[in-house]
Structure formats: C-alpha cells, structure tokens
Design an enzyme around this catalytic site. Structure first.
Site, PDB file in Angstrom:
ATOM      1  N   GLY A 155      -4.127   4.075  -4.458  1.00  0.00           N
ATOM      2  CA  GLY A 155      -2.728   3.681  -4.151  1.00  0.00           C
ATOM      3  C   GLY A 155      -1.741   4.802  -4.261  1.00  0.00           C
ATOM      4  O   GLY A 155      -2.097   5.992  -4.778  1.00  0.00           O
ATOM      5  N   ASN A 195      -3.708   9.550  -7.194  1.00  0.00           N
ATOM      6  CA  ASN A 195      -4.257   8.753  -6.011  1.00  0.00           C
ATOM      7  C   ASN A 195      -5.694   9.218  -5.906  1.00  0.00           C
ATOM      8  O   ASN A 195      -5.849  10.611  -5.888  1.00  0.00           O
ATOM      9  CB  ASN A 195      -3.328   9.145  -4.973  1.00  0.00           C
ATOM     10  CG  ASN A 195      -3.801   8.765  -3.584  1.00  0.00           C
ATOM     11  OD1 ASN A 195      -4.608   9.656  -3.029  1.00  0.00           O
ATOM     12  ND2 ASN A 195      -3.777   7.668  -3.158  1.00  0.00           N
ATOM     13  N   ASP A 196      -6.469   8.490  -5.420  1.00  0.00           N
ATOM     14  CA  ASP A 196      -7.882   8.601  -5.292  1.00  0.00           C
ATOM     15  C   ASP A 196      -8.243   9.819  -4.318  1.00  0.00           C
ATOM     16  O   ASP A 196      -8.957  10.833  -4.481  1.00  0.00           O
ATOM     17  CB  ASP A 196      -8.659   7.340  -4.856  1.00  0.00           C
ATOM     18  CG  ASP A 196      -8.306   6.823  -3.675  1.00  0.00           C
ATOM     19  OD1 ASP A 196      -7.083   7.101  -3.201  1.00  0.00           O
ATOM     20  OD2 ASP A 196      -8.985   5.728  -3.086  1.00  0.00           O
ATOM     21  N   GLY A 224     -10.168   0.497   1.578  1.00  0.00           N
ATOM     22  CA  GLY A 224      -8.875   1.293   2.014  1.00  0.00           C
ATOM     23  C   GLY A 224      -9.235   2.601   2.515  1.00  0.00           C
ATOM     24  O   GLY A 224     -10.409   2.849   2.418  1.00  0.00           O
ATOM     25  N   GLU A 245      -0.897   9.361   2.986  1.00  0.00           N
ATOM     26  CA  GLU A 245      -1.333   8.073   3.099  1.00  0.00           C
ATOM     27  C   GLU A 245      -1.732   7.856   4.637  1.00  0.00           C
ATOM     28  O   GLU A 245      -1.187   7.041   5.597  1.00  0.00           O
ATOM     29  CB  GLU A 245      -0.188   6.874   2.789  1.00  0.00           C
ATOM     30  CG  GLU A 245       0.236   6.844   1.558  1.00  0.00           C
ATOM     31  CD  GLU A 245      -1.215   6.264   0.503  1.00  0.00           C
ATOM     32  OE1 GLU A 245      -2.094   5.490   1.283  1.00  0.00           O
ATOM     33  OE2 GLU A 245      -1.511   6.803  -0.527  1.00  0.00           O
ATOM     34  N   CYS A 258      -1.913  -5.513   8.189  1.00  0.00           N
ATOM     35  CA  CYS A 258      -2.596  -4.812   7.012  1.00  0.00           C
ATOM     36  C   CYS A 258      -2.024  -5.069   5.494  1.00  0.00           C
ATOM     37  O   CYS A 258      -0.928  -5.820   5.599  1.00  0.00           O
ATOM     38  CB  CYS A 258      -2.243  -3.362   7.112  1.00  0.00           C
ATOM     39  SG  CYS A 258      -2.816  -2.089   6.121  1.00  0.00           S
ATOM     40  N   CYS A 260      -0.681  -3.415   3.558  1.00  0.00           N
ATOM     41  CA  CYS A 260       0.426  -2.794   2.970  1.00  0.00           C
ATOM     42  C   CYS A 260       1.924  -3.176   3.438  1.00  0.00           C
ATOM     43  O   CYS A 260       2.826  -3.286   3.041  1.00  0.00           O
ATOM     44  CB  CYS A 260       0.517  -1.282   3.384  1.00  0.00           C
ATOM     45  SG  CYS A 260       0.729  -1.147   5.360  1.00  0.00           S
ATOM     46  N   CYS A 265      -2.329  -0.404  10.944  1.00  0.00           N
ATOM     47  CA  CYS A 265      -2.424   0.796  10.485  1.00  0.00           C
ATOM     48  C   CYS A 265      -3.783   1.200  10.729  1.00  0.00           C
ATOM     49  O   CYS A 265      -4.877   0.269  11.042  1.00  0.00           O
ATOM     50  CB  CYS A 265      -2.435   0.719   9.055  1.00  0.00           C
ATOM     51  SG  CYS A 265      -0.763   0.141   8.484  1.00  0.00           S
ATOM     52  N   GLU A 267      -6.406   1.976   8.926  1.00  0.00           N
ATOM     53  CA  GLU A 267      -7.215   1.370   7.904  1.00  0.00           C
ATOM     54  C   GLU A 267      -7.662  -0.053   8.526  1.00  0.00           C
ATOM     55  O   GLU A 267      -8.931  -0.361   8.148  1.00  0.00           O
ATOM     56  CB  GLU A 267      -6.395   0.888   6.600  1.00  0.00           C
ATOM     57  CG  GLU A 267      -7.323   0.370   5.405  1.00  0.00           C
ATOM     58  CD  GLU A 267      -6.436   0.357   4.214  1.00  0.00           C
ATOM     59  OE1 GLU A 267      -6.007   1.365   3.644  1.00  0.00           O
ATOM     60  OE2 GLU A 267      -6.298  -0.759   3.566  1.00  0.00           O
TER      61      GLU A 267
HETATM   62 ZN   LIG Z   1      -1.093  -0.268   6.337  1.00  0.00          ZN
END
Ligand SMILES: [Zn+2]
Length: 405
Positions: A155, A195-196, A224, A245, A258, A260, A265, A267
């Site tokens: 995130g 953040n990862d 994600g 992002e 999505c 978010c 997106c 993703e």
């Molecule tokens: Zn999104």
C-alpha cells in the site's frame, strides 16, 4: 562537504566506518586489499577501521587458505553471522512472511503464515508477526543484538511518518501499523514501514538483479501490482512517498472496477485475479490456485495458456508505457507475475516492441528478480539496518556491554 580543516578526525573516522560497513553489508566478504582499492583509503586506515568494526562485534576476519597466488594472502573481512540482526516482515494479501536477517542480507530463518486479510484486523496481523518474531528471536545466538524491525506492506506509505495511507487489497486506510506492531513487540526497537515494491526495488538495486544499474523499474505483481522506480541511482519517492503506484495507472476508464475505487487500472488487467478469471477460475483464489493455473499453462492446457497470453499482452502494454516514461535499463518483474513472464515472454516482448518508442525499447532488458521471492522482505530488512549503516559505533556498543535480548 565542509573544508577539510573544518572536519574533525573523529567525524572522518565515523564517515569511513560507515562506508566500510556498507561495502561489507552490500557485497559480502571482501579482502583488505579489495577494501583498500574500493574505498581509496590507505592500508593502515583500513586496518584500523576493520579493527573498530571487529571490536563492535559487526565483522570478523580470517586469513584464507593459500591459493595459487604467490605472496602473503590478504585478510578477508566478513559480516559476523552471530552479529546484530533485524526482524523483517512482509504483509501480503494472502500470507505473512517474517524473517531474522543479519548483516550482508543473510536470512537466518524465515517463516510463512497464511492469513485471511478480509477477516484479520491490523492488530491481529501484528500479533501474528509478534508471535513469529518471538520464535525467531529465541533461535538467535545469545547476545546477538536486535537492531530494529522493518515491515513491507502492499500500500501507499507516507514517507514522513510511515503511516499506511491506503492499502486497497488489505482494506486499510490510514493505519499506523508501526505503532500497532511496536505495541506488540517486546524488544523496544524501532519499527519502520515501507511500500512493498519500493522496498523490493531498493533490495534489487542493492544486491539483486539491478545492482550497478541507475534506472530500473521493479514491478511486483501478485494480487496487487506495485511498482518501485530507481531513477538516476535513487529510489523515486514523490512528494509524500506515494510514487510508483503503477498498478493503479488507468488503462481503460470503462474497464473492471478496482479495489482502489477507480476502474480499469493496470492491476485489473495483469493482477493475479485477472489471470485466474481469464482461466475460468471463479472461486478458491490464492497462491496455490495461481500456481496450478501457471502449471496448466506450461502443460499446454488451452484455457490456462490463453489466460497467460492475455495477461502477457497487457503486461507488454504496461511495460511499453513505463519504458516511454522512464527510459530504464531494466525492468524487473517479480511476484507471481514473474511466472507469467516466464511462460509468456514472447508475447510480452512482442507487445513491448510494438508499443514502446524504438530507442527507449532498445535500451531496456526484462529481468527476473535476483532475490527471487524475497526482494520486498530483504528491502524491509534494509529499513531496519539503516541507522546501523549510517553510524555503526552509535547503533551498537562494544560487545562487553551488549544486552542479550
Ligand atoms: Zn486501482
């Protein structure tokens, strides 16, 4: 840099101590001769600095067995396996990883626990991490100092204070996870959150596939899709630390909704759930199902193969946009998306070739992560090592006064 007359010898020594420890931490063991050449310091200075680091319990020295080379072999300086260590944790959508990590990025032990983030609160995940941390700490050599804890989350994390601003796939908004975890850990050490994908990019740049490269994109794709960007040798943060992002760049405003809050997106086209849905999976989403779909595609099962090709096509389009914007030397694709690239590489490369501008396309290589599935976990460890690496003699005291945890 201040004029040399204004810099006190003690400051120079500290600065050099930090440089030397960074070399050993990043590159692993090195001979005194190599250190002398790499740092541009004379042999006696290197000898004194190494003695300081030995005294602090951070490194050890040994004389290698004579090889073919004539002359006296140079002492080799190595991170101490029983030296200070850090806790690293990675919160993923379907599991939690916790590891004890020593200098040199050496993973002493690593545990993986499945979790259901839809049912678990941040406090429940923190207590799970704390339980595993206790077991890992008990397994460390007596007297080895715990320096700190680093946590990777999927995130956006506010740079100023580590607040997890939004983790769509965890359902978190404004979660002070460092404070929550800190309250459950008994060790009195700092907890730092990142953040990862940014952490993955950092670790890959430091000791993985992106070592020595100045412009790199790390795409971490599982449920994600996160992105970490190394631009001109440094991690791109943005104003508040939210940059990168990539998963939430919009491809199609009329596309699937999505987590978010937006729709269409990236993703929703290349994330794990897009792959599974394209393969006809309607329930039982998770790492095992994803692995099964990838295995079926590899075996030539038509529906699974078609799903891989479809995700590969959208991945190629994503990479083309990134290549046009950032002109990287390499794009590293990790997570389960690495499995898609392994099978669908020809489709990814063809679409990238078709969509990216030719000169930028020619410069970029598509690489697997050098650290396998541990990029973000090792990046989290780096967060916790930062203060030691910046000032080795301030972060630990000499062994006689070190506290057992
Ligand atoms: Zn999104």
């Amino acid at each position: 840099m201040p004029r040399s007359s204004a810099v006190r010898p003690e400051e120079i020594r500290r600065h050099n101590l930090s440089l030397l420890l960074n070399e050993i931490h990043t590159r692993g063991e090195l001979s005194r001769t190599d250190l002398t050449a790499r740092l541009g310091l004379n042999r006696s200075t290197i000898g004194a600095l190494v003695s300081d680091l030995v005294e602090l319990g951070l490194v050890s020295e040994y004389i290698p067995a004579r090889g073919d080379r004539a002359g006296r072999p140079s002492h080799v300086v190595a991170p101490r396996p029983d030296g200070p260590w850090v806790l690293a944790a990675e919160v993923q959508v379907e599991r939690i990883l916790v590891a004890s990590v020593g200098l040199g990025g050496r993973v002493h032990a690593r545990v993986e626990t499945p979790v259901d983030v839809n049912a678990a609160t941040p406090a429940m995940l923190a207590s799970q991490i704390a339980r595993e941390a206790t077991r890992l700490a008990d397994a460390m050599p007596p007297g080895a100092t715990l320096l700190g804890t680093g946590v990777s989350v999927p995130g956006t994390v506010r740079r100023r204070d580590g607040l997890v601003e939004h983790a769509p796939n965890l359902g978190w908004r404004e979660v002070a996870f460092a404070d929550i975890l800190s309250a459950q850990l008994d060790y009195g050490v700092d907890v730092l959150v990142g953040n990862d994908a940014n952490l993955g990019a950092l670790a890959e740049h430091q000791r993985g596939a992106a070592r020595g490269l100045d412009n790199v994109i790390f795409l971490n794709g599982s449920v994600g899709v996160g992105g970490g960007v190394i631009a001109d040798g440094a991690g791109l943060q943005g104003t508040d630390g939210f940059a990168g992002e990539i998963g939430h760049m919009m491809l199609n405003p009329d596309g699937p909704s999505c987590h978010c809050g937006s729709s269409g997106c990236i993703e929703t086209y290349i994330g794990e759930h897009a792959l599974l849905r394209a393969a006809g999976v309607t329930e039982g989403f998770g790492p095992a199902t994803t692995a099964a779909v990838l295995a079926a595609a590899e075996a030539g099962e038509p529906l699974a193969l078609n799903a891989v090709n479809q995700v590969s096509l959208w991945l190629g389009r994503t990479l083309a946009n990134l290549v046009n914007v950032f002109n990287p030397e390499a794009v590293i694709v990790g997570g389960s998306l690495a499995g898609v690239v392994r099978l669908g590489r020809a489709v990814v490369e063809a679409e990238l070739g078709r969509r990216a501008m030719a000169a930028a396309r020619a410069a970029v290589r598509l690489l697997p992560p050098g650290l396998g599935s541990e990029s973000s976990l090792l990046g989290a460890a780096e967060l916790a090592f930062q203060s030691l690496l910046a000032a080795p003699d301030a972060a630990v005291s000499a062994p006689t006064s070190r506290l057992a945890n």
